[in-house]
Design a protein around this motif. Structure first.
Motif, short mmCIF file in Angstrom:
data_model
loop_
_atom_site.label_atom_id
_atom_site.label_comp_id
_atom_site.label_asym_id
_atom_site.label_seq_id
_atom_site.Cartn_x
_atom_site.Cartn_y
_atom_site.Cartn_z
N ARG A 23 21.48 -35.56 53.21
CA ARG A 23 21.64 -34.89 51.91
C ARG A 23 22.77 -35.52 51.11
O ARG A 23 22.67 -35.69 49.90
CB ARG A 23 21.87 -33.41 52.11
N ARG A 25 23.77 -38.66 51.36
CA ARG A 25 23.27 -39.97 50.89
C ARG A 25 22.34 -39.79 49.69
O ARG A 25 22.39 -40.58 48.75
CB ARG A 25 22.56 -40.71 52.02
N TYR A 26 21.51 -38.76 49.72
CA TYR A 26 20.61 -38.52 48.59
C TYR A 26 21.38 -38.15 47.33
O TYR A 26 21.06 -38.62 46.24
CB TYR A 26 19.58 -37.45 48.93
N ALA A 29 22.70 -41.28 46.07
CA ALA A 29 21.61 -42.08 45.52
C ALA A 29 21.24 -41.61 44.12
O ALA A 29 21.01 -42.42 43.22
CB ALA A 29 20.40 -42.03 46.44
N MET A 30 21.22 -40.30 43.91
CA MET A 30 20.93 -39.76 42.58
C MET A 30 21.98 -40.22 41.58
O MET A 30 21.67 -40.58 40.44
CB MET A 30 20.85 -38.23 42.63
N LEU A 43 15.12 -44.53 45.13
CA LEU A 43 15.58 -43.14 45.13
C LEU A 43 14.61 -42.25 45.91
O LEU A 43 15.04 -41.37 46.66
CB LEU A 43 15.72 -42.62 43.70
N GLU A 44 13.33 -42.50 45.78
CA GLU A 44 12.33 -41.71 46.50
C GLU A 44 12.49 -41.84 48.02
O GLU A 44 12.34 -40.86 48.76
CB GLU A 44 10.91 -42.12 46.07
N TYR A 46 15.32 -42.35 49.56
CA TYR A 46 16.48 -41.51 49.87
C TYR A 46 16.11 -40.02 49.84
O TYR A 46 16.59 -39.24 50.65
CB TYR A 46 17.65 -41.80 48.93
N ARG A 47 15.23 -39.64 48.92
CA ARG A 47 14.80 -38.24 48.85
C ARG A 47 14.04 -37.85 50.12
O ARG A 47 14.31 -36.82 50.73
CB ARG A 47 13.92 -37.98 47.62
N CYS A 49 14.20 -39.21 53.02
CA CYS A 49 15.10 -39.24 54.17
C CYS A 49 16.21 -38.19 54.11
O CYS A 49 16.96 -38.03 55.07
CB CYS A 49 15.74 -40.63 54.29
N SER A 50 16.31 -37.46 53.02
CA SER A 50 17.43 -36.53 52.84
C SER A 50 17.49 -35.43 53.89
O SER A 50 18.56 -34.96 54.23
CB SER A 50 17.42 -35.92 51.44
N PRO A 57 18.10 -44.69 55.48
CA PRO A 57 17.25 -45.10 54.36
C PRO A 57 17.25 -46.61 54.14
O PRO A 57 16.22 -47.17 53.77
CB PRO A 57 17.84 -44.38 53.15
#
Length: 80
Positions: A23, A25-26, A29-30, A43-44, A46-47, A49-50, A57
């Motif tokens: 979370r 990392r996500y 990433a955002m 980004l997807e 990372y999402r 893998c969140s 990721p």
């Protein structure tokens, strides 16, 4: 580099397996996506893998051969 950017670089590099690291990392990433340093496809990853703290990721990106520009930034071979 300002404090906020530095903090997000630290978060995006949290090691896999650490509790809540996916979370964090996500969230980082955002931040990088919003600042134009990451594309939507990366980004997807990372999402997805969140919620998987144990999944790296960057390893997923390498496996599927996407996010090449991002990986270069992450690995330090290119300056942001």
């Amino acid at each position: 580099m300002d404090y906020e950017t530095k903090r997000h670089w630290e978060m995006i590099r949290f090691p896999a397996g650490t509790e809540w690291s996916g979370r964090a990392r996500y969230a980082a990433a955002m931040f990088f996506y919003q600042h134009g340093l990451m594309d939507a496809e990366t980004l997807e990853v990372y999402r997805i893998c969140s919620r998987l703290d144990a999944e790296d990721p960057a390893a997923v990106l390498r496996r599927y051969k996407i996010g090449v520009d991002w990986l270069a930034l992450l690995e330090g071979s290119v300056d942001p």
